[in-house]
Design a protein around this motif. Sequence first.
Motif, PDB file in Angstrom:
ATOM      1  N   GLU A 104      -6.537  -4.364  10.155  1.00 48.91           N
ATOM      2  CA  GLU A 104      -5.460  -3.411  10.418  1.00 48.91           C
ATOM      3  C   GLU A 104      -5.794  -2.587  11.657  1.00 48.91           C
ATOM      4  O   GLU A 104      -6.522  -1.592  11.566  1.00 48.91           O
ATOM      5  CB  GLU A 104      -5.293  -2.464   9.226  1.00 48.91           C
ATOM      6  N   HIS A 164      -9.985   1.864   4.137  1.00 51.36           N
ATOM      7  CA  HIS A 164      -8.728   1.972   4.894  1.00 51.36           C
ATOM      8  C   HIS A 164      -8.926   2.955   6.053  1.00 51.36           C
ATOM      9  O   HIS A 164      -9.644   3.941   5.919  1.00 51.36           O
ATOM     10  CB  HIS A 164      -7.595   2.443   3.972  1.00 51.36           C
ATOM     11  N   GLY A 200      -0.227  -3.523   9.490  1.00 54.73           N
ATOM     12  CA  GLY A 200       0.160  -2.663  10.615  1.00 54.73           C
ATOM     13  C   GLY A 200       1.604  -2.934  10.984  1.00 54.73           C
ATOM     14  O   GLY A 200       1.893  -3.902  11.689  1.00 54.73           O
ATOM     15  N   SER A 201       2.508  -2.091  10.438  1.00 61.56           N
ATOM     16  CA  SER A 201       3.939  -2.183  10.761  1.00 61.56           C
ATOM     17  C   SER A 201       4.557  -3.552  10.473  1.00 61.56           C
ATOM     18  O   SER A 201       5.411  -4.027  11.230  1.00 61.56           O
ATOM     19  CB  SER A 201       4.186  -1.778  12.221  1.00 61.56           C
ATOM     20  N   VAL A 202       4.122  -4.167   9.374  1.00 63.08           N
ATOM     21  CA  VAL A 202       4.766  -5.415   8.943  1.00 63.08           C
ATOM     22  C   VAL A 202       6.094  -5.034   8.274  1.00 63.08           C
ATOM     23  O   VAL A 202       6.140  -4.104   7.467  1.00 63.08           O
ATOM     24  CB  VAL A 202       3.877  -6.174   7.924  1.00 63.08           C
ATOM     25  N   LEU A 210      -0.871  -6.742   4.351  1.00 63.34           N
ATOM     26  CA  LEU A 210      -0.986  -5.468   3.639  1.00 63.34           C
ATOM     27  C   LEU A 210       0.108  -4.585   4.240  1.00 63.34           C
ATOM     28  O   LEU A 210       0.135  -4.368   5.457  1.00 63.34           O
ATOM     29  CB  LEU A 210      -2.388  -4.881   3.883  1.00 63.34           C
ATOM     30  N   VAL A 211       0.994  -4.118   3.377  1.00 63.00           N
ATOM     31  CA  VAL A 211       2.216  -3.486   3.881  1.00 63.00           C
ATOM     32  C   VAL A 211       2.359  -2.053   3.382  1.00 63.00           C
ATOM     33  O   VAL A 211       2.367  -1.816   2.177  1.00 63.00           O
ATOM     34  CB  VAL A 211       3.454  -4.297   3.399  1.00 63.00           C
ATOM     35  N   GLY A 212       2.464  -1.105   4.304  1.00 61.05           N
ATOM     36  CA  GLY A 212       2.630   0.301   3.940  1.00 61.05           C
ATOM     37  C   GLY A 212       4.101   0.673   3.842  1.00 61.05           C
ATOM     38  O   GLY A 212       4.756   0.436   2.824  1.00 61.05           O
ATOM     39  N   SER A 213       4.639   1.230   4.931  1.00 61.86           N
ATOM     40  CA  SER A 213       6.014   1.773   4.941  1.00 61.86           C
ATOM     41  C   SER A 213       7.054   0.826   4.333  1.00 61.86           C
ATOM     42  O   SER A 213       7.920   1.272   3.573  1.00 61.86           O
ATOM     43  CB  SER A 213       6.447   2.099   6.365  1.00 61.86           C
ATOM     44  N   LYS A 263       0.144   4.264  -0.506  1.00 63.43           N
ATOM     45  CA  LYS A 263      -0.516   5.490  -0.003  1.00 63.43           C
ATOM     46  C   LYS A 263      -0.190   6.679  -0.924  1.00 63.43           C
ATOM     47  O   LYS A 263      -0.196   6.498  -2.139  1.00 63.43           O
ATOM     48  CB  LYS A 263      -0.097   5.732   1.445  1.00 63.43           C
ATOM     49  N   ASN A 267       0.872  -1.178   0.000  1.00 60.98           N
ATOM     50  CA  ASN A 267       0.000   0.000   0.000  1.00 60.98           C
ATOM     51  C   ASN A 267       0.908   1.227   0.000  1.00 60.98           C
ATOM     52  O   ASN A 267       1.451   1.600   1.029  1.00 60.98           O
ATOM     53  CB  ASN A 267      -0.910  -0.012   1.237  1.00 60.98           C
ATOM     54  N   GLU A 294      -7.173   5.237   7.201  1.00 60.49           N
ATOM     55  CA  GLU A 294      -6.856   6.646   6.912  1.00 60.49           C
ATOM     56  C   GLU A 294      -8.018   7.323   6.200  1.00 60.49           C
ATOM     57  O   GLU A 294      -8.274   8.506   6.391  1.00 60.49           O
ATOM     58  CB  GLU A 294      -5.545   6.734   6.107  1.00 60.49           C
ATOM     59  N   ALA A 341      -1.546   0.222  15.069  1.00 61.54           N
ATOM     60  CA  ALA A 341      -0.345  -0.467  14.583  1.00 61.54           C
ATOM     61  C   ALA A 341       0.088   0.073  13.220  1.00 61.54           C
ATOM     62  O   ALA A 341       1.149  -0.285  12.718  1.00 61.54           O
ATOM     63  CB  ALA A 341      -0.602  -1.965  14.488  1.00 61.54           C
ATOM     64  N   ILE A 342      -0.743   0.935  12.633  1.00 67.27           N
ATOM     65  CA  ILE A 342      -0.441   1.411  11.279  1.00 67.27           C
ATOM     66  C   ILE A 342       0.571   2.549  11.333  1.00 67.27           C
ATOM     67  O   ILE A 342       0.345   3.554  12.012  1.00 67.27           O
ATOM     68  CB  ILE A 342      -1.728   1.872  10.561  1.00 67.27           C
ATOM     69  N   ASN A 343       1.682   2.318  10.635  1.00 61.16           N
ATOM     70  CA  ASN A 343       2.702   3.352  10.488  1.00 61.16           C
ATOM     71  C   ASN A 343       3.279   3.816  11.826  1.00 61.16           C
ATOM     72  O   ASN A 343       3.711   4.958  11.951  1.00 61.16           O
ATOM     73  CB  ASN A 343       2.090   4.541   9.717  1.00 61.16           C
TER      74      ASN A 343
END
Length: 247
Positions: free
Chosen positions: A163, A91, A207-209, A227-230, A11, A9, A93, A167-169
């Motif tokens: 999520e 999501h 969430g912070s994976v 689902l991976v952000g950062s 973003k 993700n 956000e 825990a997200i970001n």
Amino acid sequence: MKNKYLIANWKMNLLSKDITDFSEYFKNFHSKINLGICCNFLYLEQVKKLFPKSWNIYAQNYSEFLDGAYTGETSCLMLKDKKISHALIGHSERRNLFLENNSKVNTKILLGLKYDFKLIFCIGETLEQRQNNETYQVLENQIKLGLLSVKNNEISNIIIAYEPVWAINTGISATDEEIFLAVDFIKKTIKNIYPETKEAIPVLYGGSVNDKNIDVLKKIAVVDGFLVGSSSLKKEAFLNLIKKYEK
Ligand code: PGA
């Protein structure tokens, strides 16, 4: 591994040049995992063109309206027109910063299903809700209200992403026990609503994976993917994550 997922993700990150660079890195890369990218509207076509066909390319959102006087909005019809038929809906956000409530999320889900989208439907509790022991109630509400009027034959077009907002970001992933309990609860709730569905609906964790905690997280048997952000923003980190998940 074909029923496991790893979805980036991005973003509101990465520009054309970064995306081209990223895609070069994955040019001849084949994985046993279902890979995907949720990217900004403007770059969907570029990403779709550059990444291997096996990757699913997701819009990060679309409007609850189909067309009309909604300045600044993008409809799922427009996405379809551009050959995009995957989207991320609900999501946190979007829910928290852009005030999307369960009812709006539900409208978007129904609209997407009507136009044959494959959706990732995000749910998750805030820190305050967890501290007040409201986690399961919140998850149940988000599922019941978000999937209101979704029919038995449509549910297989949905993947759920659990999520937890806290825990997200944040760099703080939920523990394996917290994830197991929540995902197990989500699966049982879905089974109660859709007892006839043969195939289980995949549930991802987000969430912070990262490439440090993936070895522990991938052992949680009820989790079908991440689902991976950062950690999806740098090609090297994302490749490392995929390789560790595959191992
Ligand atoms: P994160 O984001 O990996 O940066 O925590 C996950 C998400 O928002 O999907």
